[in-house]
Design an enzyme around this catalytic site. Structure first.
Site, PDB file in Angstrom:
ATOM      1  N   SER A 142      -1.169   7.484  -7.862  1.00 11.60           N
ATOM      2  CA  SER A 142       0.197   7.951  -7.619  1.00 11.60           C
ATOM      3  C   SER A 142       1.026   7.594  -8.839  1.00 11.60           C
ATOM      4  O   SER A 142       0.645   6.729  -9.638  1.00 11.60           O
ATOM      5  CB  SER A 142       0.778   7.272  -6.374  1.00 11.60           C
ATOM      6  N   TYR A 155       1.798  -0.395  -1.150  1.00 12.67           N
ATOM      7  CA  TYR A 155       1.337   0.906  -1.645  1.00 12.67           C
ATOM      8  C   TYR A 155       1.328   0.912  -3.175  1.00 12.67           C
ATOM      9  O   TYR A 155       0.354   1.342  -3.795  1.00 12.67           O
ATOM     10  CB  TYR A 155       2.260   2.005  -1.109  1.00 12.67           C
TER      11      TYR A 155
END
Length: 325
Positions: A142, A155
């Protein structure tokens, strides 16, 4: 080998990027092995994949945080199709909240799924690829694997780790002189998937997709393109590419920009939300979906229309200046 003859394993294939990726490979005539926790959603995804001519599918319900389950996934893929040409480590979960407010069991679950799930996937896929002499391992990281965010610490940590895993594996294969196996990492920007509705949320506010939002099909296309033309890393979404570039040239400025954008646009401060573990420990019910309802397709079309208008205006202005010259 032609792309249509490849055998592709996709984890997290029940929704979002994974589901879009599975269908993208099926559209090319690949054999697709779909893995996730939700069997009902996997079968719905497999049915969609099976509509494409030449596509073959195999559904293997899998919790990627369970090493035995991932090993079984690889074994089932080889038993059914004889090989594994592409393995996409995509399965991921998220937990939002101030660092002190996220329960440790939620923190640990995010790391188990996102980090160890990718580790287990790589350890299951690479021996098969080594034996057959070829293969492509694709890890979905990401942009928060380049610039972390507030409110999603586990995350961000996990996506930095996934990025590091890809770099380390590429180096290991190089020093061992292994040819024919590629390890690629994809860093998507904000994508229109059910990810945000399914995340654990301990912020006290509704979590929304942070703009700009892009379609999961855009990520799926990037993944398919990597099999044709492998690259170390690919960032999906112009805003993501700009942020990653900024993080290299001015990391402190990139951190400030991310903090401000996250606080203002990732949380709806006008709408309270009760604390929830989301789908971390228990899968979400239903048949799953590719999109999350955040308008990724519409917003992309609007951005392209605005860009086209701006370019047209610039061309007209340039033409007038030339005419006056």
């Amino acid at each position: 080998m032609r792309l249509r003859d490849r055998v592709v394993v996709v984890t997290g294939a029940s929704s979002g990027i994974g589901r879009a990726t599975a269908e993208a490979f099926a559209r090319k005539g690949c054999a697709v092995v779909l893995a996730a926790r939700r069997e009902e959603a996997l079968r719905a995804a497999a049915e969609e994949c099976g509509r494409h001519r030449g596509a073959r599918t195999l559904v293997v319900p899998t919790d990627v945080s369970d090493v035995k389950a991932v090993e079984d996934l690889a074994r089932r893929a080889v038993e059914e199709f004889g090989r594994i040409d592409v393995w996409v480590n995509n399965a991921a979960v998220n937990a939002f909240g101030r660092f002190e407010d996220v329960p440790l069991e939620d923190f640990r679950k995010v790391l188990d799924v996102n980090v160890m799930g990718s580790v287990y996937g790589a350890r299951a896929a690479l021996p098969v690829m080594r034996e057959q002499g070829s293969g492509t391992l694709i890890n979905i990281s990401s942009i928060v694997g380049a610039v972390a965010q507030p409110y999603s610490h586990p995350y961000g940590m996990s996506k930095h780790a996934v990025r590091a895993l890809g770099s380390g594996l590429r180096q290991q294969l190089r020093v061992e002189g292994v040819k024919g196996i590629d390890v690629c990492t994809v860093l998507p920007a904000t994508i229109d998937t059910p990810h945000f509705q399914q995340a654990a949320n301990h912020t006290g506010h509704k979590v929304v997709a942070m703009p700009p939002v892009y379609t999961p099909e855009r990520v799926a296309k990037a993944v398919v393109d990597l099999v044709r033309h492998p690259r170390r890393e690919v960032v999906v979404g112009p805003a993501g590419r700009a942020l990653v570039r900024q993080s290299r040239m001015a990391p402190a400025l990139a951190e400030r920009a991310m903090a401000r954008q996250t606080d203002k646009t990732h949380l709806d401060h006008d709408e309270d939300a009760p604390a929830t573990h989301g789908a971390l420990h228990v899968p979400a019910p239903g048949e799953g979906a590719v999109h999350g309802g955040w308008g990724g397709r519409r917003r992309t079309a609007l951005r392209r229309a605005a860009l086209a208008t701006a370019l047209a205006g610039a061309a007209v202005t340039a033409g007038r200046r030339m005419a006056r010259a």
